[in-house]
Design an enzyme around this catalytic site. Structure first.
Site, short mmCIF file in Angstrom:
data_model
loop_
_atom_site.label_atom_id
_atom_site.label_comp_id
_atom_site.label_asym_id
_atom_site.label_seq_id
_atom_site.Cartn_x
_atom_site.Cartn_y
_atom_site.Cartn_z
N LYS A 58 0.82 -1.19 0.04
CA LYS A 58 0.09 0.23 0.09
C LYS A 58 0.77 1.18 -0.08
CE LYS A 58 -3.96 -2.42 2.05
NZ LYS A 58 -4.63 -2.34 3.35
N GLN A 102 -4.74 -1.61 9.78
CA GLN A 102 -4.66 -2.82 9.22
C GLN A 102 -5.38 -3.85 9.93
OE1 GLN A 102 -3.62 -3.10 5.95
NE2 GLN A 102 -4.09 -5.49 6.03
N ASP A 125 -11.08 2.85 4.17
CA ASP A 125 -11.60 1.27 4.01
C ASP A 125 -12.85 1.43 3.99
OD1 ASP A 125 -9.45 -0.41 4.18
OD2 ASP A 125 -9.06 -0.44 6.44
N1 GUN Z 1 -7.25 -6.82 5.92
C1 GUN Z 1 -7.42 -7.51 4.91
N2 GUN Z 1 -8.14 -6.67 4.10
C2 GUN Z 1 -8.23 -5.48 4.59
C3 GUN Z 1 -8.46 -4.25 4.17
O1 GUN Z 1 -8.98 -4.15 3.21
N3 GUN Z 1 -8.27 -3.29 5.10
C4 GUN Z 1 -7.74 -3.37 6.10
N4 GUN Z 1 -7.41 -2.16 6.85
N5 GUN Z 1 -7.37 -4.20 6.83
C5 GUN Z 1 -7.49 -5.42 5.95
#
Ligand code: GUN
Length: 301
Positions: A58, A102, A125
């Site tokens: 990311k 995350q 998100d």
């Molecule tokens: N863990 C797995 N997918 C995601 C996501 O899209 N966002 C976040 N914050 N954690 C994740």
């Protein structure tokens, strides 16, 4: 969608994601010309190896797009109050337009109250209940969660508009299955499908999944969807990313999806690979959400 005796077309997520990331880059340039540099903060608690990989990807994607990125790494024993304080700081930080924590989080942290604490205007998100509610009623101001939004973008840009189609989804998580079912049934571009949200307790699951002109697998079980659950000619989207042990590889594991790829590609007309299918879209759509957040906060239409 096609005849028999042909192996399915491979839907190229990397190509589609690269296209979107190029568009984002252009938008970042426009914002910078208006004096605003979009900023994304990613918070990682602990050392879950898969999460660490996602966070690195990311941050790298942000840099390539010209988005300022800040990764905050916290030890696995971080307490609820400490994490809340970090969220509060980022909520108040003018250089940060989007943030995410995350998941999954260590057991001592209550995920729900962290999700509620993030400023909905910075919630790239789309997990804050305010944004979930907005998405549910089709409010254009909602942040659409990156993975479901990525599935729709991938379908649309690969020539598989879900409008008027039967879509079967297996897996009802808050991150993928549930929001995807809402977005696909919405009266909007990329929606207008007739959706069945199936799961581990659906009776006669293969028969139900076989109703789908488009089948989406998001259950988190390696190679769960077999050829017998796929309508001949269906378009198959595999959201699963599962690490399975493989001593024969350098890393000791390999990635497999939720779909038994080899056998299903004999039945489907098109299929996404793992890796290289939905995964790259998730990151691309997160960057898009950063642009939306920046425009919202900076008041640039
Ligand atoms: N863990 C797995 N997918 C995601 C996501 O899209 N966002 C976040 N914050 N954690 C994740």
């Amino acid at each position: 969608m096609k005849g028999s005796n042909k192996v399915a077309d491979v839907i190229d997520g990397k190509r589609v994601a690269a296209e979107i990331r190029q568009e984002v880059k252009q938008e970042v340039e426009d914002l910078r010309a208006n004096g605003v540099t979009p900023g994304l903060a990613v918070v990682l608690v602990g050392d879950n190896p898969a999460s660490a990989v996602y966070v690195r990807m990311k941050a790298k994607a942000c840099e390539e797009a010209g988005i300022y990125s800040r990764v905050i790494r916290l030890p696995v024993e971080t307490g609820q109050g400490e994490l809340e304080a970090v969220v509060d700081e980022l909520n108040a930080d003018g250089a940060i337009h989007g943030m995410l924590v995350q998941l999954p989080l260590p057991p001592q942290i209550e995920e729900r109250s962290i999700t509620w604490r993030i400023d909905p205007a910075k919630d790239v998100d789309g997990f804050h209940p305010m944004n979930v509610g907005r998405m549910m009623i089709g409010d254009p101001l909602a942040f659409r969660p990156a993975t479901p939004a990525g599935v729709i973008e991938l379908l649309m840009r690969s020539g598989y508009d879900p409008s008027g189609k039967r879509v079967t989804i297996v897996g009802r998580s808050n991150i993928v299955g549930k929001p995807l079912s809402v977005l696909l049934s919405q009266k909007m571009k990329g929606g207008n499908a007739t959706v069945t949200l199936a799961h581990s307790r659906t009776p006669d699951l293969p028969a139900v999944l076989r109703e789908g002109d488009i089948l989406v697998a998001a259950i988190g079980v390696p190679e769960f969807v077999k050829a017998g659950a796929v309508k001949p000619g269906a378009v198959v989207i595999d959201v699963g990313v599962n690490r399975v042990d493989d001593p024969g590889t350098e890393k000791g594991y390999r990635l497999v999806g939720d779909v038994a790829y080899e056998e299903v590609s004999q039945v489907a007309s098109a299929i996404t690979p793992v890796p290289g299918g939905v995964g790259p879209l998730t990151i691309a759509m997160l960057l898009k959400n950063c642009i939306v957040a920046t425009r919202g906060i900076a008041g640039i239409a």
